[in-house]
Design an enzyme around this catalytic site. Structure first.
Site, PDB file in Angstrom:
ATOM      1  CB  CYS A 112      17.800  91.747  17.410  1.00 48.09           C
ATOM      2  SG  CYS A 112      18.006  92.645  18.981  1.00 48.09           S
ATOM      3  CG  HIS A 204      19.982  95.468  15.181  1.00 50.18           C
ATOM      4  ND1 HIS A 204      18.853  95.069  14.488  1.00 50.18           N
ATOM      5  CD2 HIS A 204      19.635  95.519  16.482  1.00 50.18           C
ATOM      6  CE1 HIS A 204      17.845  94.907  15.346  1.00 50.18           C
ATOM      7  NE2 HIS A 204      18.298  95.163  16.561  1.00 50.18           N
ATOM      8  CD  GLU A 206      19.506  95.007  10.868  1.00 50.54           C
ATOM      9  OE1 GLU A 206      18.576  95.382  11.619  1.00 50.54           O
ATOM     10  OE2 GLU A 206      20.368  94.170  11.217  1.00 50.54           O
TER      11      GLU A 206
END
Length: 280
Positions: A112, A204, A206
């Site tokens: 990001c 994102h 994660e």
């Protein structure tokens, strides 16, 4: 000659640092290859003031000598899309880190804002503000083959949460970069360098199932007077009207992407070990 454990460094510059480390611990330590993660914070950000106890407890000051011992490195996102790179308090430190990682020639995963910052530093790609925050779960469109996306079905989903985007035209015209996939909204998902071990991930991956809900609540708390116009995570809740029951629809994307990336890191590390062993 192959070592057992991969050493991965992470510069954690996310707003929710504890949650971020728990998320990375989950996605990296479920791999078949053992992974040891060292979390760092930028020292320049705390010049002239005390490092918060929580941050000092869960991470270490960025130490370039320790970075040199890593097999790979990750730079997280950060809530800085609206800030010019030169105005970031630790921009000089970030530039030193980028230079070192390129010199070390180890796999680098930029996520990001971290991807925006690295692509700007290495290739001069400009950051541009979006008219509205890109916020939610979207299907992705694969443009060219990527080992990191092997095993993923057509239209796989991923979470996006950002206020800015990199210039697509500049990326497409750069002979060293390749757009691998875009979201269904035509925003960047994955860009890879052609001759460097650099991966620029704009989603994102994660994030766990509750991350987007927490991000929305955090912004709502910070800007209560903007509640009516704050972006709400799209394609995320079973009950969007009540904003209840988030769906973890990107779980398979998360698992496969990080599995593929860890395999690349291991392959690169083992190749270097064999090469160095043969030179002895």
């Amino acid at each position: 000659m192959e070592a057992e454990t991969l050493n991965i460094g992470i510069l954690n510059i996310m707003h929710d640092k504890s949650d971020t480390q728990k998320r990375f611990a989950f996605v990296l330590k479920q791999q078949s290859t053992p992974v040891k993660v060292t979390y760092f914070y930028p020292t320049m950000h705390y010049q002239g003031r005390t490092v918060p106890e929580e941050i000092a407890h869960i991470s270490e000051p960025l130490d370039f000598l320790k970075v040199k011992k890593m097999d790979a490195f990750i730079v997280t996102g950060a809530p800085l899309e609206k800030v010019d790179f030169l105005d970031v308090t630790y921009w000089n430190e970030m530039q030193q880190l980028f230079q070192l990682l390129q010199k070390l020639d180890i796999p680098q995963l930029y996520i990001c804002w971290g991807a925006m910052a690295a692509a700007n530093f290495f290739y001069g790609i400009e950051k541009q503000m979006l008219a509205h925050k890109l916020f939610g779960i979207y299907k992705q469109k694969l443009f060219t083959e990527s080992k990191l996306l092997e095993g993923l079905p057509r239209g796989f989903t991923a979470p996006h949460a950002r206020y800015a985007e990199l210039n697509h035209k500049q990326i497409s015209e750069n002979k060293n970069l390749e757009i691998k996939a875009l979201s269904e909204t035509n925003h960047l998902f994955l860009v890879e360098a052609k001759s460097e071990p650099q991966v620029f991930l704009f989603a994102h991956l994660e994030y766990g199932s509750d991350a987007l809900a927490k991000e929305y609540q955090r912004e709502l708390k910070a800007y209560p007077d903007q509640a009516a116009i704050l972006a709400k995570p799209q394609n995320y809740y079973e009950d969007f009207a009540q904003m209840k029951n988030p769906i973890f629809s990107w779980a398979d994307t998360q698992t496969l992407f990080f599995k593929n990336w860890i395999l690349q890191v291991k392959k690169e590390r083992d190749s270097k070990l064999r090469k160095n062993s043969g030179m002895l």
